[in-house]
Design a protein around this motif. Structure first.
Motif, PDB file in Angstrom:
ATOM      1  N   THR A 137      -3.576   9.619   8.858  1.00 46.55           N
ATOM      2  CA  THR A 137      -4.563   8.714   9.419  1.00 46.55           C
ATOM      3  C   THR A 137      -3.898   7.907  10.520  1.00 46.55           C
ATOM      4  O   THR A 137      -2.807   7.383  10.328  1.00 46.55           O
ATOM      5  N   ALA A 138      -4.542   7.787  11.654  1.00 43.74           N
ATOM      6  CA  ALA A 138      -3.967   7.050  12.768  1.00 43.74           C
ATOM      7  C   ALA A 138      -3.871   5.572  12.414  1.00 43.74           C
ATOM      8  O   ALA A 138      -4.827   4.968  11.965  1.00 43.74           O
ATOM      9  N   GLY A 139      -2.696   4.991  12.612  1.00 42.25           N
ATOM     10  CA  GLY A 139      -2.511   3.569  12.370  1.00 42.25           C
ATOM     11  C   GLY A 139      -2.404   3.185  10.903  1.00 42.25           C
ATOM     12  O   GLY A 139      -2.457   2.027  10.570  1.00 42.25           O
ATOM     13  N   ALA A 140      -2.242   4.129  10.025  1.00 38.88           N
ATOM     14  CA  ALA A 140      -2.179   3.821   8.598  1.00 38.88           C
ATOM     15  C   ALA A 140      -0.885   3.098   8.244  1.00 38.88           C
ATOM     16  O   ALA A 140      -0.886   2.183   7.447  1.00 38.88           O
ATOM     17  N   ALA A 141       0.218   3.526   8.827  1.00 33.84           N
ATOM     18  CA  ALA A 141       1.497   2.891   8.540  1.00 33.84           C
ATOM     19  C   ALA A 141       2.451   3.196   9.681  1.00 33.84           C
ATOM     20  O   ALA A 141       2.286   4.165  10.389  1.00 33.84           O
ATOM     21  N   THR A 142       3.464   2.378   9.815  1.00 28.29           N
ATOM     22  CA  THR A 142       4.461   2.645  10.842  1.00 28.29           C
ATOM     23  C   THR A 142       5.431   3.683  10.318  1.00 28.29           C
ATOM     24  O   THR A 142       5.781   3.671   9.135  1.00 28.29           O
ATOM     25  N   PRO A 143       5.875   4.605  11.155  1.00 27.44           N
ATOM     26  CA  PRO A 143       6.789   5.641  10.686  1.00 27.44           C
ATOM     27  C   PRO A 143       8.148   5.061  10.325  1.00 27.44           C
ATOM     28  O   PRO A 143       8.615   4.113  10.934  1.00 27.44           O
ATOM     29  N   ALA A 144       8.774   5.640   9.305  1.00 22.79           N
ATOM     30  CA  ALA A 144      10.084   5.194   8.862  1.00 22.79           C
ATOM     31  C   ALA A 144      11.151   5.736   9.802  1.00 22.79           C
ATOM     32  O   ALA A 144      10.960   6.767  10.433  1.00 22.79           O
ATOM     33  N   PRO A 145      12.286   5.071   9.902  1.00 22.86           N
ATOM     34  CA  PRO A 145      13.367   5.576  10.733  1.00 22.86           C
ATOM     35  C   PRO A 145      13.845   6.940  10.257  1.00 22.86           C
ATOM     36  O   PRO A 145      13.696   7.298   9.092  1.00 22.86           O
ATOM     37  N   ALA A 146      14.467   7.701  11.131  1.00 23.31           N
ATOM     38  CA  ALA A 146      14.874   9.065  10.821  1.00 23.31           C
ATOM     39  C   ALA A 146      15.994   9.129   9.789  1.00 23.31           C
ATOM     40  O   ALA A 146      16.245  10.172   9.226  1.00 23.31           O
ATOM     41  N   GLY A 147      16.692   8.017   9.512  1.00 18.82           N
ATOM     42  CA  GLY A 147      17.798   8.015   8.559  1.00 18.82           C
ATOM     43  C   GLY A 147      17.379   8.405   7.165  1.00 18.82           C
ATOM     44  O   GLY A 147      18.035   9.171   6.489  1.00 18.82           O
ATOM     45  N   GLY A 148      16.256   7.890   6.685  1.00 17.43           N
ATOM     46  CA  GLY A 148      15.744   8.245   5.363  1.00 17.43           C
ATOM     47  C   GLY A 148      16.632   7.781   4.231  1.00 17.43           C
ATOM     48  O   GLY A 148      16.760   8.460   3.223  1.00 17.43           O
ATOM     49  N   GLY A 149      17.260   6.629   4.366  1.00 21.84           N
ATOM     50  CA  GLY A 149      18.174   6.130   3.345  1.00 21.84           C
ATOM     51  C   GLY A 149      17.444   5.577   2.140  1.00 21.84           C
ATOM     52  O   GLY A 149      16.217   5.554   2.074  1.00 21.84           O
ATOM     53  N   LYS A 200      13.324   4.228   1.264  1.00 21.61           N
ATOM     54  CA  LYS A 200      12.499   4.672   0.135  1.00 21.61           C
ATOM     55  C   LYS A 200      12.056   3.478  -0.694  1.00 21.61           C
ATOM     56  O   LYS A 200      10.902   3.411  -1.117  1.00 21.61           O
ATOM     57  N   GLU A 201      12.969   2.535  -0.902  1.00 19.02           N
ATOM     58  CA  GLU A 201      12.623   1.345  -1.682  1.00 19.02           C
ATOM     59  C   GLU A 201      11.567   0.523  -0.959  1.00 19.02           C
ATOM     60  O   GLU A 201      10.662  -0.028  -1.590  1.00 19.02           O
ATOM     61  N   ALA A 202      11.658   0.442   0.358  1.00 14.47           N
ATOM     62  CA  ALA A 202      10.670  -0.305   1.130  1.00 14.47           C
ATOM     63  C   ALA A 202       9.303   0.356   1.036  1.00 14.47           C
ATOM     64  O   ALA A 202       8.276  -0.317   0.907  1.00 14.47           O
ATOM     65  N   ILE A 203       9.276   1.685   1.086  1.00 13.94           N
ATOM     66  CA  ILE A 203       8.012   2.417   0.975  1.00 13.94           C
ATOM     67  C   ILE A 203       7.402   2.208  -0.399  1.00 13.94           C
ATOM     68  O   ILE A 203       6.201   1.938  -0.537  1.00 13.94           O
ATOM     69  N   VAL A 204       8.216   2.315  -1.450  1.00 11.95           N
ATOM     70  CA  VAL A 204       7.725   2.126  -2.815  1.00 11.95           C
ATOM     71  C   VAL A 204       7.217   0.704  -3.004  1.00 11.95           C
ATOM     72  O   VAL A 204       6.149   0.479  -3.583  1.00 11.95           O
ATOM     73  N   ALA A 205       7.961  -0.283  -2.484  1.00 13.16           N
ATOM     74  CA  ALA A 205       7.529  -1.673  -2.615  1.00 13.16           C
ATOM     75  C   ALA A 205       6.205  -1.905  -1.905  1.00 13.16           C
ATOM     76  O   ALA A 205       5.328  -2.608  -2.425  1.00 13.16           O
ATOM     77  N   ASP A 206       6.032  -1.299  -0.730  1.00  9.68           N
ATOM     78  CA  ASP A 206       4.776  -1.443   0.008  1.00  9.68           C
ATOM     79  C   ASP A 206       3.624  -0.800  -0.758  1.00  9.68           C
ATOM     80  O   ASP A 206       2.534  -1.370  -0.852  1.00  9.68           O
ATOM     81  N   CYS A 207       3.864   0.370  -1.339  1.00 11.50           N
ATOM     82  CA  CYS A 207       2.821   1.051  -2.120  1.00 11.50           C
ATOM     83  C   CYS A 207       2.431   0.230  -3.345  1.00 11.50           C
ATOM     84  O   CYS A 207       1.241   0.094  -3.645  1.00 11.50           O
ATOM     85  N   VAL A 208       3.425  -0.319  -4.036  1.00 14.43           N
ATOM     86  CA  VAL A 208       3.147  -1.140  -5.215  1.00 14.43           C
ATOM     87  C   VAL A 208       2.330  -2.362  -4.816  1.00 14.43           C
ATOM     88  O   VAL A 208       1.357  -2.726  -5.495  1.00 14.43           O
ATOM     89  N   GLU A 209       2.687  -2.982  -3.709  1.00 17.95           N
ATOM     90  CA  GLU A 209       1.952  -4.162  -3.241  1.00 17.95           C
ATOM     91  C   GLU A 209       0.497  -3.817  -2.932  1.00 17.95           C
ATOM     92  O   GLU A 209      -0.425  -4.553  -3.298  1.00 17.95           O
ATOM     93  N   GLN A 210       0.264  -2.673  -2.286  1.00 18.22           N
ATOM     94  CA  GLN A 210      -1.098  -2.272  -1.959  1.00 18.22           C
ATOM     95  C   GLN A 210      -1.902  -1.951  -3.211  1.00 18.22           C
ATOM     96  O   GLN A 210      -3.082  -2.315  -3.305  1.00 18.22           O
ATOM     97  N   VAL A 211      -1.294  -1.275  -4.179  1.00 21.57           N
ATOM     98  CA  VAL A 211      -2.000  -0.937  -5.421  1.00 21.57           C
ATOM     99  C   VAL A 211      -2.367  -2.205  -6.184  1.00 21.57           C
ATOM    100  O   VAL A 211      -3.498  -2.358  -6.673  1.00 21.57           O
TER     101      VAL A 211
END
Length: 64
Positions: free
Chosen positions: A27-39, A43-54
């Motif tokens: 979806t356009a504008g749904a989230a900002t892309p994560a850096p290419a490092g993928g550290g 992952k923790e930031a993505i999970v924290a954001d998902c938990v906050e939204q839920v």
């Protein structure tokens, strides 16, 4: 006559290649892309954001 959906498949791509390839589930504008490092921090930031939204969605449902 009502239609009943018994199965729903959703496919998304996280960290899509920068070549401009977009999947059907993006979806356009749904989230900002994560850096290419993928550290681990990413992952923790993505999970924290998902938990906050839920939790936000659940809180809104309880207020109704």
């Amino acid at each position: 006559m009502p239609i009943e959906i018994k199965e729903l498949h959703i496919r998304i791509t996280v960290n899509a290649p920068e070549g401009g390839a977009t999947g059907a589930g993006t979806t356009a504008g749904a989230a900002t892309p994560a850096p290419a490092g993928g550290g681990v921090g990413d992952k923790e930031a993505i999970v924290a954001d998902c938990v906050e939204q839920v939790l936000s969605i659940l809180h809104e449902k309880l207020e109704r």
